[in-house]
Write a protein that holds these residues in place. Structure first.
Motif, mmCIF file in Angstrom:
data_model
loop_
_atom_site.group_PDB
_atom_site.id
_atom_site.type_symbol
_atom_site.label_atom_id
_atom_site.label_comp_id
_atom_site.label_asym_id
_atom_site.label_seq_id
_atom_site.Cartn_x
_atom_site.Cartn_y
_atom_site.Cartn_z
ATOM 1 N N ASP A 196 -3.309 1.056 -6.926
ATOM 2 C CA ASP A 196 -2.819 2.153 -6.093
ATOM 3 C C ASP A 196 -2.230 3.194 -7.047
ATOM 4 O OD1 ASP A 196 -1.906 3.806 -4.132
ATOM 5 O OD2 ASP A 196 -0.775 2.266 -3.046
ATOM 6 N N GLY A 197 -3.061 4.149 -7.450
ATOM 7 C CA GLY A 197 -2.633 5.096 -8.476
ATOM 8 C C GLY A 197 -2.408 4.358 -9.781
ATOM 9 N N LYS A 202 0.866 -1.182 0.000
ATOM 10 C CA LYS A 202 0.000 0.000 0.000
ATOM 11 C C LYS A 202 0.904 1.233 0.000
ATOM 12 C CE LYS A 202 -3.635 2.308 2.690
ATOM 13 N NZ LYS A 202 -4.568 2.178 3.840
ATOM 14 N N HIS A 203 1.036 1.867 -1.148
ATOM 15 C CA HIS A 203 1.912 3.022 -1.258
ATOM 16 C C HIS A 203 1.244 4.317 -0.801
ATOM 17 C CE1 HIS A 203 5.080 0.801 -3.311
ATOM 18 N NE2 HIS A 203 4.160 0.270 -4.094
ATOM 19 N N SER A 204 -0.099 4.374 -0.893
ATOM 20 C CA SER A 204 -0.805 5.611 -0.561
ATOM 21 C C SER A 204 -2.216 5.282 -0.108
ATOM 22 C CB SER A 204 -0.864 6.526 -1.791
ATOM 23 O OG SER A 204 -1.782 6.010 -2.746
ATOM 24 N N GLU A 205 -2.932 6.313 0.331
ATOM 25 C CA GLU A 205 -4.320 6.123 0.747
ATOM 26 C C GLU A 205 -5.243 5.879 -0.448
ATOM 27 O OE1 GLU A 205 -5.243 5.520 3.575
ATOM 28 O OE2 GLU A 205 -3.711 6.336 4.916
ATOM 29 N N PRO A 219 0.182 3.374 4.889
ATOM 30 C CA PRO A 219 0.982 3.431 3.658
ATOM 31 C C PRO A 219 2.428 3.019 3.912
ATOM 32 C CG PRO A 219 -0.441 5.336 3.782
ATOM 33 C CD PRO A 219 -0.578 4.629 5.107
#
Length: 337
Positions: A301-302, A273-276, A324
């Motif tokens: 994730d994006g 999980k790199h970001s929200e 994250p």
């Protein structure tokens, strides 16, 4: 609780009045008990066994995983009463006492992601100090074991969710060592239904003791996490009896491990999980080891997309709620030794 806590667990559950450390006393069975910290007790057999094993049992690394705590505490109580004769040196670590008292998985940061020195990167987290302490306790324990002796570490857990294989083991990445088939046979004896062979270093407690102290170490997932008082301990009979036999030197002769005794899996890659913006496209109640259809978009994730390939991959430990930077799941695939 389903059982009355022994004096060991009562001490852990007390938020105040800690014992002085180190603190020694003899149990009715002649075993020497030694508190090393508020969550660490070492037990030494009444008669020293120069060829004995050096066994570390850890539980409560995640504070809401209560069944392993109850199983280990029951074993401690029976050693204390003399009902279970201890033949090997034993260290029991109740991993995260503060989280255990609050019934929470962790307070600031997942403790089982902070070993092998990772705690230094999260110094502000309460779990960072606890991880450093657990490493020091394990190092002290195994440093007193002769070089040729058997070193064992079983880190007992229950999972957040259900599983296709209710009881499974995680075998840490071994660098240049071979997988031990005697241990694989013992896991079968415990009732383990599947084994994940990890394919890279990790920041888990079992990897730490395996790599740094050359222990036969495993993370054992033994069912679903439930609060104290809601565990059906009959579902833990296999591991309970196997540990009791191990500690008392009464393990029966076990058949040699054979390929096919239970499924083996290998970690293929982590879902990070790199970001929200991370989105996991799985049902909230999906079970561990659920098969992923070929071409299925597991998570996004994006611009990052995780797509299943081949139809034999499975999901393990899916948890989109992590912070994250942390692992939100593992994609695993069938493996052989």
């Amino acid at each position: 609780m389903t059982i009355s806590p022994s004096r060991f667990l009562q001490q852990v559950l007390q938020a105040t009045a800690p014992v002085s450390h180190p603190h020694d006393w003899h149990l009715a069975s002649g075993v020497l008990a030694r508190w090393h910290a508020d969550n660490a007790v070492e037990l030494l057999p009444a008669l020293a066994n120069q060829e004995g094993s050096h066994i570390l049992l850890s539980c409560g690394i995640h504070g809401n995983e209560t069944a392993p705590i109850e199983v280990v505490d029951s074993i401690l109580a029976d050693i204390a009463s003399g009902h279970l004769p201890l033949q090997h040196r034993l260290l029991v670590l109740f991993g995260n006492p503060a989280a255990i008292r609050q019934g929470e998985r962790y307070l600031d940061y997942d403790l089982n992601r902070l070993f092998a020195g990772a705690h230094r990167q999260h110094a502000d987290a309460r779990e960072a100090k606890r991880a450093a302490q657990l490493e020091q306790l394990a190092e002290l324990f195994f440093s007193r074991a002769p070089a040729a002796s058997t070193r064992l570490h079983y880190d007992l857990h229950t999972a957040i969710r259900g599983s296709v294989y209710e009881k499974f083991a995680i075998y840490p990445f071994l660098q240049h060592r071979a997988h031990d088939t005697t241990q694989l046979a013992w896991l079968r004896h415990c009732g383990i239904e599947a084994v994940l062979l990890h394919s890279k270093p990790a920041n888990t407690f079992s990897y730490y003791t395996s790599y740094y102290h050359q222990a036969h170490a495993f993370t054992l997932e033994l069912g679903k996490a439930r609060p104290f008082g809601q565990n059906d301990l009959s579902r833990f009979t296999g591991i309970d009896q196997a540990l009791r036999q191990l500690l008392s030197d009464t393990t029966p002769q076990l058949a040699a491990y054979q390929p096919g005794d239970y499924p083996l899996f290998r970690a293929k890659y982590d879902l990070i999980k790199h970001s929200e913006a991370f989105r996991l496209h799985l049902d909230a109640n999906v079970e561990n080891f659920t098969t992923l259809p070929n071409g299925f978009v597991i998570a996004e994730d994006g611009t990052q997309r995780y797509v299943a390939e081949g139809g034999k991959e499975r999901i393990l430990f899916p948890n989109p709620g992590v912070k994250p930077g942390l692992r939100a799941g593992i994609v695993v695939e069938p493996a052989t030794l």
